[in-house]
Design a protein around this motif. Structure first.
Motif: not given
Length: 470
Positions: A159-162, A413-422
């Protein structure tokens, strides 16, 4: 500058009721991705959720647009856009183990329960009410903030890529779909398909079928194997010790000339595999201890057990464990596996840090597979790590807004393994809504969100909008 005004606005009991009502409306729509149909690129559920969200935005007085049913848009004003806030309305499947109806938002002791209350319908409502607060309070903004309501975050973000293939990025962007204080690093992803094939065997005893898992980004909560040539009495004595060691639960049932073994684990987001109990890995532990015949299926199962021993969520046995100070450790989730009489296929999900590359991750993994007669059948490229400087104006401003309302000094700020919309948006970060120490049970049964935390998030978002768009 606007702290007291925003606090007074959201401390009004009417705002609390407005927030709960909005979240309840969205949670009431089962928005799990399905096959596309005309007018619904991700299935009827996500489309229905988008319709309901846009109706809510319109009722609150915002100009809206349905962007080809991929995303919905709500604008604060008609000025040049400075900020995109990206939330999503789709959810993962409900799974099992709920104490309430997952698609009815239930409030108990200040907590909301239901699929999407924290991921991501509750945060979407917090952001929407933050925009409303900026407008109602007349805070002096000279730029627009656009709330982008997505419908495919859980299944690939088409959706976001579109949308961004047709519209420009905003100068600044954040998504309220993760953790506070600010996430400026998102690890890269690697999740190949792999397996092996062989001629059917008649050797006994042997495993004739195995199934487990349903999504690459979820720790598999269930797995099951069919074993020909053994009985439940042959398998059951091994279960208590393994249950104690793994936390999984095994059920053995005689079936014809064999036994069915079911393993119940606990699902969790693949970015936090330590929070779950991997049913596939636990089942492999049990199968590796059985007196199975030396045949292709047994060799494949033993190879999988060697490469994915229970509890190895860092890829040590696979030869890809690594970490760095800035972005943390690599994590691994054995997510999906299917075995038949003539072969098996599987998929894992790796979240890798800045120090990872094709040599020490992708190629190292393929070499470990080859040593056990396993081949990668679908080899997607490793995605890039998303990293935004901790000194960027956006990160500094968001951290200051967070500190204003939490009183937490020197938030970093922190780092995560999850991938979000950004993850693929230049300069974008994740900002809320989960506070340190709170477990939203995301992607699990009894997903929860604190009403007070959502209201606090709305205050922080309102201040961020005022500061970034003034």
């Amino acid at each position: 500058m606007y702290k007291e005004q925003i606090s007074a606005y959201f401390d009004d009991p009417a705002r609390r009721a407005e927030l709960v009502a909005a979240v309840s409306r969205l949670v009431g729509v089962k928005s799990v991705r399905e096959a596309p149909v005309p007018g619904a690129p991700f299935g009827p559920g996500p489309r229905a959720a988008l319709d309901e969200a846009l109706k809510l935005c319109s009722e609150l007085g915002f100009a809206t647009r349905d962007y080809d049913h991929y995303v919905g848009l709500a604008d604060l004003n008609d000025k040049p856009t400075q900020l995109h806030i990206l939330g999503h309305l789709d959810v993962v499947g409900e799974g099992t183990g709920w104490d309430t109806d997952p698609y009815t938002c239930v409030e108990k002791d200040g907590m909301l329960y239901g699929r999407g209350v924290s991921d991501d319908k509750g945060p979407v409502c917090a952001a929407l009410l933050a925009m409303k607060a900026v407008r109602d309070l007349g805070l002096p903004v000279s730029k627009n903030v656009r709330l982008i309501l997505g419908t495919d975050e859980e299944s690939g973000s088409e959706d976001i890529a579109y949308y961004y293939a047709r519209e420009p990025y905003a100068p600044q962007a954040f998504t309220p779909d993760a953790d506070f204080p600010v996430i400026n690093i998102e690890k890269g992803h690697y999740h190949p398909d792999f397996g092996a094939s062989w001629a059917a065997s008649s050797a006994l005893p042997r495993v004739t079928a195995l199934t487990g898992g349903f999504r690459h980004n979820v720790v598999p909560p269930e797995a099951q194997a069919e074993i020909l040539g053994l009985k439940a009495a042959d398998v059951a004595p091994l279960c208590p010790g393994l249950e104690e060691a793994t936390g999984a639960r095994f059920t053995c049932t005689d079936a014809g000339q064999g036994v069915t073994v079911h393993c119940a684990g606990r699902n969790a987001h693949a970015a936090s595999p330590d929070d779950g109990i991997n049913a596939i890995a636990a089942l492999l532990e049990l199968l590796s201890r059985l007196p199975l015949a030396d045949c292709p299926s047994t060799r494949a199962l033993l190879g999988m057990h060697a490469l994915f021993p229970f509890g190895d969520n860092r890829g040590r046995a696979l030869g890809i464990a690594q970490s760095d100070a800035e972005s943390g450790e690599l994590t691994l989730n054995l997510a999906v596996m299917t075995l038949t009489e003539t072969g098996f296929s599987a998929k894992f999900d790796v979240r890798f840090p800045l120090c990872a590359n094709e040599d020490n991750c992708k190629r190292a993994c393929e070499a470990s597979f080859a040593a056990h007669g396993i081949a990668v059948t679908g080899a997607p490229d490793m995605t890039t790590v998303h990293c935004v400087s901790a000194d960027s104006p956006l990160v500094r401003t968001l951290l200051a807004c967070y500190e204003t309302y939490t009183g937490e000094p020197n938030a970093q700020p922190i780092a995560i393994g999850g991938g979000t919309y950004v993850h693929d948006i230049p300069g974008g970060v994740a900002f809320g809504c989960d506070f340190p120490g709170f477990d939203p049970k995301m992607h699990s049964a009894n997903e929860q969100a604190s009403v007070e935390n959502l209201l606090l998030s709305a205050k922080i978002f309102a201040l961020a909008i005022a500061e970034l768009c003034r």
